[in-house]
Design a protein around this motif. Sequence first.
Motif, mmCIF file in Angstrom:
data_model
loop_
_atom_site.group_PDB
_atom_site.id
_atom_site.type_symbol
_atom_site.label_atom_id
_atom_site.label_comp_id
_atom_site.label_asym_id
_atom_site.label_seq_id
_atom_site.Cartn_x
_atom_site.Cartn_y
_atom_site.Cartn_z
ATOM 1 N N ARG A 89 0.913 -1.154 0.023
ATOM 2 C CA ARG A 89 0.003 -0.145 0.061
ATOM 3 C C ARG A 89 1.210 1.340 -0.138
ATOM 4 N NH1 ARG A 89 -2.963 -2.973 3.930
ATOM 5 N NH2 ARG A 89 -2.078 -1.673 5.568
ATOM 6 N N ASN A 90 2.012 1.237 0.705
ATOM 7 C CA ASN A 90 2.843 2.545 0.845
ATOM 8 C C ASN A 90 3.615 2.702 -0.459
ATOM 9 O OD1 ASN A 90 2.135 2.610 3.477
ATOM 10 N ND2 ASN A 90 4.133 1.813 4.310
ATOM 11 N N ARG B 235 0.798 3.914 -2.958
ATOM 12 C CA ARG B 235 0.436 5.331 -2.596
ATOM 13 C C ARG B 235 1.658 6.476 -3.002
ATOM 14 N NH1 ARG B 235 0.416 5.583 3.172
ATOM 15 N NH2 ARG B 235 2.844 5.758 3.044
ATOM 16 N N ASP B 236 2.910 5.949 -2.782
ATOM 17 C CA ASP B 236 3.959 7.055 -2.767
ATOM 18 C C ASP B 236 4.754 7.052 -4.230
ATOM 19 O OD1 ASP B 236 3.558 7.530 -0.154
ATOM 20 O OD2 ASP B 236 5.088 6.263 0.533
#
Length: 317
Positions: free
Chosen positions: A183-184, A187-188
């Motif tokens: 997820r990180n 997202r980034d």
Amino acid sequence: MSDAAASKPSFLPAKSWQHFVAGGLGGMCGAIVTSPFDVVKTRLQSSLFREKHLSMAANGVAYAPPRSNLLYNFVETGHIIRDIYREESPRALFKGLGPTLVGVVPARSINFFTYGNGKQIIANNFNNGQETSWVHLTAAAIAGIATGTATNPIWVVKTRLQLESSGSEGSKSALGGSWKMIRNIMRDEGIRGFYKGLSASYLGVTETTIQWVLYERLKPLSAGTDFEWLGLLGSAGAAKCVATLITYPHEVIRTRLRQPKVNGVVKYSGLVQTLRLVVAEEGTRRLYGGLSAHLMRVVPNAAIMFAVYEGVLRYGR
């Protein structure tokens, strides 16, 4: 009509699926046994690990910089494993094993399936059914490219997990930590974040190609003797060792490319840029950072993996 359809030759060799199953099982067994060395190797390859210890030294914490002597590096690997065990936990020695297994099983399945069947297809269609070194080389290169492309996102997640500090939130379970990291990254960095280091992975195709060609040349030396299985283990280990020594710098470059941002800044952005930056800032020796831990992992890993692979194939005949 049905008889004609039944007699129509298949493009894939008979029992082609066995290579897929055997490769996956071999990869899984090897990865579990040698996981602690994989964690050490990733940390030694990373600039974040080195910067962390330099920061500790600046704050008055004892830190002995790594020596350049290769033999001492094997001792250093043992010290790092001991320190991870004491300061973090025994479970920390298996950090990233979840995504490693998720990556290793399909990666080895794809690689062994593509290579095992590819060499037969290439030989039958382009070399009168004869398996020669160029046939092995071509099949290994195709298998390496297919494997690298399919599994690169998993290795990015694994590398990020292994570089995480033990106290990071979400590290309590391998599955939970993996999903949080996915997820990180999404997202980034978006989808492109999962393909960091792919260029270095393609460069690494040379390693698997050399390994397969050497293995195919060494394996017949012990065939039909009382030491056939011992020779097979030695052939797999020796082939991996030679291939690794020749191509190792791509491993360091790939790890650097997969590192997360630091204070929002991406330090390593491309294959050539990373190579130049590492040499300029840390010297050529850093291109072999983590080599001892890597050899301690990949040589027995290769022996286990190929032994399981050959065993499954022979059992299924």
